[in-house]
Design an enzyme around this catalytic site. Structure first.
Site, PDB file in Angstrom:
ATOM      1  N   GLY A  46      22.443  26.513   7.234  1.00  0.00           N
ATOM      2  CA  GLY A  46      22.318  25.967   8.579  1.00  0.00           C
ATOM      3  C   GLY A  46      20.956  25.325   8.745  1.00  0.00           C
ATOM      4  O   GLY A  46      19.998  25.723   8.069  1.00  0.00           O
ATOM      5  N   CYS A  94      16.070  32.313   6.922  1.00  0.00           N
ATOM      6  CA  CYS A  94      15.835  31.042   7.614  1.00  0.00           C
ATOM      7  C   CYS A  94      15.006  30.150   6.695  1.00  0.00           C
ATOM      8  O   CYS A  94      14.042  30.621   6.089  1.00  0.00           O
ATOM      9  CB  CYS A  94      15.071  31.311   8.917  1.00  0.00           C
ATOM     10  SG  CYS A  94      14.752  29.821   9.876  1.00  0.00           S
ATOM     11  N   HIS A 136      22.138  31.637  15.564  1.00  0.00           N
ATOM     12  CA  HIS A 136      20.838  31.463  14.911  1.00  0.00           C
ATOM     13  C   HIS A 136      20.343  30.018  15.093  1.00  0.00           C
ATOM     14  O   HIS A 136      19.177  29.794  15.440  1.00  0.00           O
ATOM     15  CB  HIS A 136      20.987  31.820  13.421  1.00  0.00           C
ATOM     16  CG  HIS A 136      19.764  31.605  12.582  1.00  0.00           C
ATOM     17  ND1 HIS A 136      19.130  32.632  11.917  1.00  0.00           N
ATOM     18  CD2 HIS A 136      19.053  30.476  12.284  1.00  0.00           C
ATOM     19  CE1 HIS A 136      18.076  32.139  11.265  1.00  0.00           C
ATOM     20  NE2 HIS A 136      18.019  30.833  11.463  1.00  0.00           N
ATOM     21  N   GLU A 137      21.249  29.058  14.896  1.00  0.00           N
ATOM     22  CA  GLU A 137      20.834  27.647  14.982  1.00  0.00           C
ATOM     23  C   GLU A 137      20.548  27.228  16.425  1.00  0.00           C
ATOM     24  O   GLU A 137      19.601  26.482  16.680  1.00  0.00           O
ATOM     25  CB  GLU A 137      21.882  26.734  14.342  1.00  0.00           C
ATOM     26  CG  GLU A 137      22.140  26.986  12.854  1.00  0.00           C
ATOM     27  CD  GLU A 137      20.880  27.069  11.992  1.00  0.00           C
ATOM     28  OE1 GLU A 137      19.890  26.388  12.308  1.00  0.00           O
ATOM     29  OE2 GLU A 137      20.892  27.836  11.018  1.00  0.00           O
ATOM     30  N   HIS A 140      17.162  28.152  17.473  1.00  0.00           N
ATOM     31  CA  HIS A 140      16.112  27.208  17.033  1.00  0.00           C
ATOM     32  C   HIS A 140      15.875  26.128  18.090  1.00  0.00           C
ATOM     33  O   HIS A 140      14.752  25.652  18.261  1.00  0.00           O
ATOM     34  CB  HIS A 140      16.521  26.514  15.729  1.00  0.00           C
ATOM     35  CG  HIS A 140      16.158  27.267  14.487  1.00  0.00           C
ATOM     36  ND1 HIS A 140      14.865  27.576  14.143  1.00  0.00           N
ATOM     37  CD2 HIS A 140      16.937  27.750  13.479  1.00  0.00           C
ATOM     38  CE1 HIS A 140      14.862  28.219  12.973  1.00  0.00           C
ATOM     39  NE2 HIS A 140      16.110  28.351  12.557  1.00  0.00           N
TER      40      HIS A 140
END
Ligand code: NI
Length: 171
Positions: A46, A94, A136-137, A140
């Site tokens: 990702g 990450c 998670h993305e 960001h």
């Protein structure tokens, strides 16, 4: 397609909130292609635009294993509409925090709205690794990193390690 360099902790851009994408045009599609190429090159599963220094709400994902056919999903302006109460734990990593992983608990299922690469509005239900990944993305895009879910002590240790490494590189 170009491989873009991926920002690493403690780059301050990783802590900024990304802006909404206003339109899906040729420039944005070029960025999507570059991000996918950079993600596969890393290799990772990702990548969010802020990780390549672009503060726009765009993420790319593909959790397929090496041997599996590529199955990329690109989301512009993704938004979480619903989260399950059921949780799942995944050992996350990450590309901006290399060599660090930690078990993170997040909702097991999510419903997300987004705009696809053709500029069409879509909705998707995600579960398993996809649910972890999309959360998670999207984090960001809000300047949030997976280490933020760890204890303050652990997080500070990781940040310190990367800050020191950066200082050593600069000498
Ligand atoms: Ni990440």
């Amino acid at each position: 397609m170009a491989i873009r360099s991926i920002l690493k902790l403690p780059d301050p851009i990783l802590r900024k909130r990304a802006k909404l994408v206003e339109r899906v045009d040729a420039d944005l599609r070029r960025l999507m292609n570059d991000m996918l190429a950079s993600m596969y090159d890393a290799p990772g599963i990702g990548l969010a635009a802020p990780q390549v220094g672009i503060l726009r709400r765009l993420i790319v994902m593909d959790p397929a294993k090496d041997e599996a056919p590529k199955n990329p999903v690109i989301m512009v302006n993704p938004e979480i509409l619903a989260r399950s109460e059921e949780m799942r734990t995944h050992e996350e990593g990450c590309l901006s925090i290399p060599e660090i992983t930690a078990e993170i608990e997040r909702p097991a299922k999510t419903r997300v709205s987004y705009i696809d690469r053709e500029g069409k509005k879509q909705e998707m239900e995600l579960e398993g690794i996809w649910s972890t990944l999309v959360q998670h993305e999207i984090d960001h895009l809000n300047g949030v990193l997976f280490i933020d879910y760890l204890s303050r002590l652990k997080r500070d240790m990781i940040v310190k390690k990367f800050t020191k490494a950066k200082r050593a590189d600069a000498l």
